[in-house]
Design an enzyme around this catalytic site. Structure first.
Site, mmCIF file in Angstrom:
data_model
loop_
_atom_site.group_PDB
_atom_site.id
_atom_site.type_symbol
_atom_site.label_atom_id
_atom_site.label_comp_id
_atom_site.label_asym_id
_atom_site.label_seq_id
_atom_site.Cartn_x
_atom_site.Cartn_y
_atom_site.Cartn_z
ATOM 1 N N ASP A 76 50.173 43.653 46.086
ATOM 2 C CA ASP A 76 51.047 42.598 45.587
ATOM 3 C C ASP A 76 50.559 41.306 46.210
ATOM 4 O O ASP A 76 50.316 41.236 47.426
ATOM 5 C CB ASP A 76 52.522 42.844 45.909
ATOM 6 C CG ASP A 76 53.412 42.028 44.981
ATOM 7 O OD1 ASP A 76 53.456 42.344 43.778
ATOM 8 O OD2 ASP A 76 54.035 41.051 45.446
ATOM 9 N N TYR A 169 45.197 32.106 39.240
ATOM 10 C CA TYR A 169 45.065 30.716 39.679
ATOM 11 C C TYR A 169 43.659 30.384 40.180
ATOM 12 O O TYR A 169 43.441 29.318 40.740
ATOM 13 C CB TYR A 169 46.098 30.434 40.779
ATOM 14 C CG TYR A 169 47.537 30.613 40.331
ATOM 15 C CD1 TYR A 169 48.234 29.581 39.715
ATOM 16 C CD2 TYR A 169 48.190 31.827 40.500
ATOM 17 C CE1 TYR A 169 49.550 29.743 39.288
ATOM 18 C CE2 TYR A 169 49.503 32.016 40.076
ATOM 19 C CZ TYR A 169 50.169 30.970 39.473
ATOM 20 O OH TYR A 169 51.468 31.140 39.038
ATOM 21 N N ASP A 170 42.704 31.286 40.007
ATOM 22 C CA ASP A 170 41.343 31.064 40.519
ATOM 23 C C ASP A 170 40.722 29.726 40.083
ATOM 24 O O ASP A 170 40.055 29.079 40.894
ATOM 25 C CB ASP A 170 40.418 32.220 40.125
ATOM 26 C CG ASP A 170 40.595 33.442 41.013
ATOM 27 O OD1 ASP A 170 41.222 33.320 42.080
ATOM 28 O OD2 ASP A 170 40.110 34.522 40.638
ATOM 29 N N LYS A 190 33.953 35.426 46.400
ATOM 30 C CA LYS A 190 35.397 35.709 46.524
ATOM 31 C C LYS A 190 35.638 36.978 47.337
ATOM 32 O O LYS A 190 36.520 37.010 48.199
ATOM 33 C CB LYS A 190 36.029 35.822 45.131
ATOM 34 C CG LYS A 190 37.543 35.952 45.189
ATOM 35 C CD LYS A 190 38.196 36.016 43.813
ATOM 36 C CE LYS A 190 39.697 36.232 43.975
ATOM 37 N NZ LYS A 190 40.376 36.491 42.686
ATOM 38 N N ARG A 196 42.550 39.247 49.334
ATOM 39 C CA ARG A 196 42.480 40.679 49.000
ATOM 40 C C ARG A 196 41.405 41.358 49.844
ATOM 41 O O ARG A 196 41.629 42.445 50.392
ATOM 42 C CB ARG A 196 42.194 40.816 47.499
ATOM 43 C CG ARG A 196 42.215 42.228 46.958
ATOM 44 C CD ARG A 196 42.352 42.239 45.434
ATOM 45 N NE ARG A 196 43.631 41.668 45.029
ATOM 46 C CZ ARG A 196 43.776 40.470 44.446
ATOM 47 N NH1 ARG A 196 42.727 39.744 44.146
ATOM 48 N NH2 ARG A 196 44.974 40.002 44.162
HETATM 49 P P1 ITT Z 1 50.152 44.423 38.988
HETATM 50 O O1 ITT Z 1 51.585 44.159 39.389
HETATM 51 O O2 ITT Z 1 50.016 45.398 37.848
HETATM 52 O O3 ITT Z 1 49.281 44.761 40.160
HETATM 53 P P2 ITT Z 1 50.013 41.557 38.496
HETATM 54 O O4 ITT Z 1 48.902 40.649 38.025
HETATM 55 O O5 ITT Z 1 51.351 41.398 37.826
HETATM 56 O O6 ITT Z 1 49.492 43.067 38.382
HETATM 57 P P3 ITT Z 1 51.240 40.748 40.995
HETATM 58 O O7 ITT Z 1 52.607 41.143 40.587
HETATM 59 O O8 ITT Z 1 50.783 41.064 42.383
HETATM 60 O O9 ITT Z 1 50.140 41.403 40.039
HETATM 61 O O10 ITT Z 1 51.069 39.197 40.724
HETATM 62 C C1 ITT Z 1 49.955 38.569 41.218
HETATM 63 C C2 ITT Z 1 49.809 37.200 40.570
HETATM 64 O O11 ITT Z 1 49.399 36.282 41.593
HETATM 65 C C3 ITT Z 1 48.672 37.231 39.555
HETATM 66 O O12 ITT Z 1 49.135 37.476 38.240
HETATM 67 C C4 ITT Z 1 48.063 35.856 39.721
HETATM 68 O O13 ITT Z 1 48.791 34.931 38.966
HETATM 69 C C5 ITT Z 1 48.271 35.565 41.203
HETATM 70 N N1 ITT Z 1 47.112 36.039 42.011
HETATM 71 C C6 ITT Z 1 47.103 37.048 42.935
HETATM 72 N N2 ITT Z 1 45.874 37.232 43.434
HETATM 73 C C7 ITT Z 1 45.087 36.331 42.814
HETATM 74 C C8 ITT Z 1 43.718 36.043 42.879
HETATM 75 O O14 ITT Z 1 42.893 36.749 43.642
HETATM 76 N N3 ITT Z 1 43.242 35.057 42.116
HETATM 77 C C9 ITT Z 1 44.055 34.359 41.307
HETATM 78 N N4 ITT Z 1 45.350 34.573 41.161
HETATM 79 C C10 ITT Z 1 45.881 35.561 41.909
#
Ligand code: ITT
Length: 211
Positions: A76, A169-170, A190, A196
């Site tokens: 998450d 948001y990358d 990255k 991560r």
């Molecule tokens: P899962 O719950 O299925 O894992 P998700 O994309 O909904 O997929 P999250 O609930 O953890 O995952 O939300 C993470 C959000 O945060 C993601 O959709 C991006 O908008 C942002 N995010 C997280 N890590 C990121 C990264 O490495 N680069 C860019 N944006 C990121």
């Protein structure tokens, strides 16, 4: 040692990054290959709480299905912007959708546009932000417990989106020490410095103790 890792995500970009960091010594499975797996409501106040919920619920379901031994890994993550009091935070995936009814996530483009709009008059030094990631690791059949790992990556929010690699948001995130966005830098850079990658760095050595 258990060699099967089930990644509790539907986000294929996360899967690619997790596999790249943990390496090819494992068999990987994701929610896309597990029809009928539970849809977890991500209503925790913290990344850790949501990651644990995702990992534990999937581990319980896999055990009920009578699947063989597996390590379940859940991520998450999200973005915290200082000028916005830490938003979007745990709401990163549905940042733009918070402005309308319903529980669906918003698109990356909508979320990025909202972020740019909210920061329109904020000068560069005040656009400090960090990506944060919580990884939870549970074992199918071992009960409702998980190990947790966290990582963060400091940077700034740019004035315009740049680059096409990565996700979320990358295109707007410029990590400390670089002149380009994560979406321009690409996976190789990255995966060396990201939130991560940092959270995952201490995961693999712990697998042995989970077997
Ligand atoms: P899962 O719950 O299925 O894992 P998700 O994309 O909904 O997929 P999250 O609930 O953890 O995952 O939300 C993470 C959000 O945060 C993601 O959709 C991006 O908008 C942002 N995010 C997280 N890590 C990121 C990264 O490495 N680069 C860019 N944006 C990121």
């Amino acid at each position: 040692m258990i060699k099967r890792i089930v990644i509790a995500t539907r986000n294929r970009h996360k899967v690619d990054e997790i596999r790249a960091v943990l390496g090819e010594g494992y068999t990987y499975l994701t929610l896309s290959e597990l029809p009928g797996s539970p849809k977890v409501v991500e209503d925790g106040d913290t990344f850790v709480a949501n990651a644990v919920k995702k990992a534990v619920e999937l581990a319980r379901w896999l055990h009920e299905q009578g699947q063989g031994p597996a390590i379940v890994l859940a991520d998450d993550s999200g973005l915290a912007v200082d000028a916005l009091g830490g938003a979007p935070g745990v709401h990163s995936a549905r940042f733009a959708a918070l402005d309308r009814a319903g529980s669906e996530n918003s698109s990356d483009q909508e979320n990025n546009l909202k972020l740019l709009r909210l920061l329109a008059n904020v000068p560069y030094p005040e656009r400090k932000a960090r990506f944060r990631c919580a990884i939870a690791v549970a074992v199918a059949g071992a009960g409702p417990v998980a190990l947790t790992f966290e990582g963060a990556c400091e940077g700034h929010i740019r004035f315009e989106a740049r680059g096409v690699k990565g996700f979320g948001y990358d295109p707007l995130f410029q990590p400390e020490g670089y002149e380009a966005s994560f979406a321009e830098l690409g996976e190789e850079v990255k995966n060396q410095i990201s939130h991560r990658a940092k959270a995952l760095a201490s995961v693999a050595p712990r697998f042995r103790s989970l077997a």
